[in-house]
Design an enzyme around this catalytic site. Structure first.
Site, PDB file in Angstrom:
ATOM      1  N   SER A  79       0.749  -1.270   0.048  1.00 12.79           N
ATOM      2  CA  SER A  79      -0.056   0.010  -0.125  1.00 12.79           C
ATOM      3  C   SER A  79       0.847   1.559   0.047  1.00 12.79           C
ATOM      4  CB  SER A  79      -0.965  -0.005   1.036  1.00 12.79           C
ATOM      5  OG  SER A  79      -1.510  -1.087   1.312  1.00 12.79           O
TER       6      SER A  79
HETATM    7  N1  SAH Z   1      -1.402  -3.933   3.478  1.00 11.68           N
HETATM    8  C1  SAH Z   1      -0.530  -4.725   2.533  1.00 11.68           C
HETATM    9  C2  SAH Z   1      -0.662  -4.562   1.236  1.00 11.68           C
HETATM   10  C3  SAH Z   1      -2.019  -5.153   0.792  1.00 11.68           C
HETATM   11  S1  SAH Z   1      -2.537  -5.595  -0.677  1.00 11.68           S
HETATM   12  C4  SAH Z   1       0.933  -4.197   2.548  1.00 11.68           C
HETATM   13  O1  SAH Z   1       1.251  -3.028   3.236  1.00 11.68           O
HETATM   14  O2  SAH Z   1       1.661  -4.831   1.712  1.00 11.68           O
HETATM   15  C5  SAH Z   1      -3.962  -6.461  -0.214  1.00 11.68           C
HETATM   16  C6  SAH Z   1      -3.911  -7.960   0.277  1.00 11.68           C
HETATM   17  O3  SAH Z   1      -4.995  -8.351   0.701  1.00 11.68           O
HETATM   18  C7  SAH Z   1      -3.087  -8.668  -0.840  1.00 11.68           C
HETATM   19  O4  SAH Z   1      -1.875  -9.481  -0.132  1.00 11.68           O
HETATM   20  C8  SAH Z   1      -4.006  -9.979  -0.876  1.00 11.68           C
HETATM   21  O5  SAH Z   1      -3.567 -11.018  -1.112  1.00 11.68           O
HETATM   22  C9  SAH Z   1      -4.874  -9.950   0.303  1.00 11.68           C
HETATM   23  N2  SAH Z   1      -6.286 -10.279   0.086  1.00 11.68           N
HETATM   24  C10 SAH Z   1      -7.174 -10.084  -0.920  1.00 11.68           C
HETATM   25  N3  SAH Z   1      -8.473 -10.819  -0.604  1.00 11.68           N
HETATM   26  C11 SAH Z   1      -8.023 -11.545   0.705  1.00 11.68           C
HETATM   27  C12 SAH Z   1      -8.953 -12.268   1.495  1.00 11.68           C
HETATM   28  N4  SAH Z   1     -10.297 -12.710   1.061  1.00 11.68           N
HETATM   29  N5  SAH Z   1      -8.554 -12.736   2.560  1.00 11.68           N
HETATM   30  C13 SAH Z   1      -7.252 -12.254   3.031  1.00 11.68           C
HETATM   31  N6  SAH Z   1      -6.543 -11.480   2.208  1.00 11.68           N
HETATM   32  C14 SAH Z   1      -6.808 -11.215   1.233  1.00 11.68           C
END
Ligand code: SAH
Length: 228
Positions: A79
């Site tokens: 993010s």
């Molecule tokens: N906050 C993270 C970035 C998040 S990107 C950072 O700082 O790096 C969003 C993340 O949510 C991804 O890794 C994706 O795989 C995860 N994600 C998406 N759908 C999801 C779900 N249903 N349950 C858990 N994780 C999920």
């Protein structure tokens, strides 16, 4: 048997960063966050000291302190620093965030920032290799107040509810019902919602009532069902 010897000086230098990953570069990023309206000093202090470059592949490390989201593999992104800071300050301002659930561990960067701001953090990720890498990084940083789960955030973590705070870092088209019922009384959730037209939503629980407040436009990868 071969023993791997790590040079402590080199390890410390890598953590602290040099050039485009140095403390001075991080200070500039914090100045940008302040200019964008982030005010919570606790959040700014943590952003100032957290080495974001360690959450990226080495080839991208020199871009770690740009206020941009960056690729972390598996079609996912780390993010944007503004988003991490803004969501963290919203959570801290909206409820007594003692026990917090994060959905979407990704690289672990947001996890590491939150873990320095709240006493207990539980984090869930659907892509196991990302979760494993994030866990390793945080353990190397000496962050030990986090529990990790390979699971689907749509379902939340029923065995560990209730949560004072829930932060979701991927966008569903609607607020997952199961998640909001895992909030404690007075608890709050910060979550991006929507497909093309996303916005950040703050939800606060009072008994069986969930009050919803739109905060600002957002741009997250989608929350997806099922595990990898
Ligand atoms: N906050 C993270 C970035 C998040 S990107 C950072 O700082 O790096 C969003 C993340 O949510 C991804 O890794 C994706 O795989 C995860 N994600 C998406 N759908 C999801 C779900 N249903 N349950 C858990 N994780 C999920």
């Amino acid at each position: 048997m071969r023993h791997v010897v790590t040079d402590p000086k080199r390890t410390a230098a890598k953590r602290q960063g040099i050039g485009m990953t140095s403390q001075r570069t991080r200070e500039r990023l914090v100045d940008q966050l302040i200019a964008l309206g982030v005010q919570d000093v606790r959040v700014l202090d943590v952003m100032r000291s957290t080495p974001r470059h360690l959450f990226l592949d080495e080839a991208l490390a020199h871009r770690a302190y740009e206020d941009k989201s960056l690729p972390i593999g598996h079609n996912q992104t780390l993010s944007r620093p503004y988003t991490v800071a803004r969501m963290s300050e919203l959570l801290l301002a909206s409820c007594a965030a003692k026990k917090v659930l994060e959905i979407g561990t990704g690289s672990g960067y947001q996890t590491s920032v939150l873990a320095q701001l709240v006493p207990r953090l539980l984090t869930m990720e659907r892509i196991e290799p990302l979760l494993d890498r994030a866990r390793d990084r945080l353990q190397q940083m000496g962050i030990h107040n986090v529990v990790y789960k390979h699971g689907d955030g749509y379902e939340g973590w029923p065995a560990r509810e209730p949560f004072d705070g829930i932060m979701v870092t991927a966008a569903p088209s609607q607020v997952p019902q199961a998640l909001q019922w895992q909030l404690a009384e007075g608890g709050c959730m910060i979550i991006p919602v929507g497909n093309d037209d996303q916005y950040l939503l703050k939800i606060t629980r009072s008994g069986n009532h969930f009050s919803k407040q739109k905060i600002e436009a957002a741009n997250f990868v989608p929350l997806v069902n099922g595990l990898i």
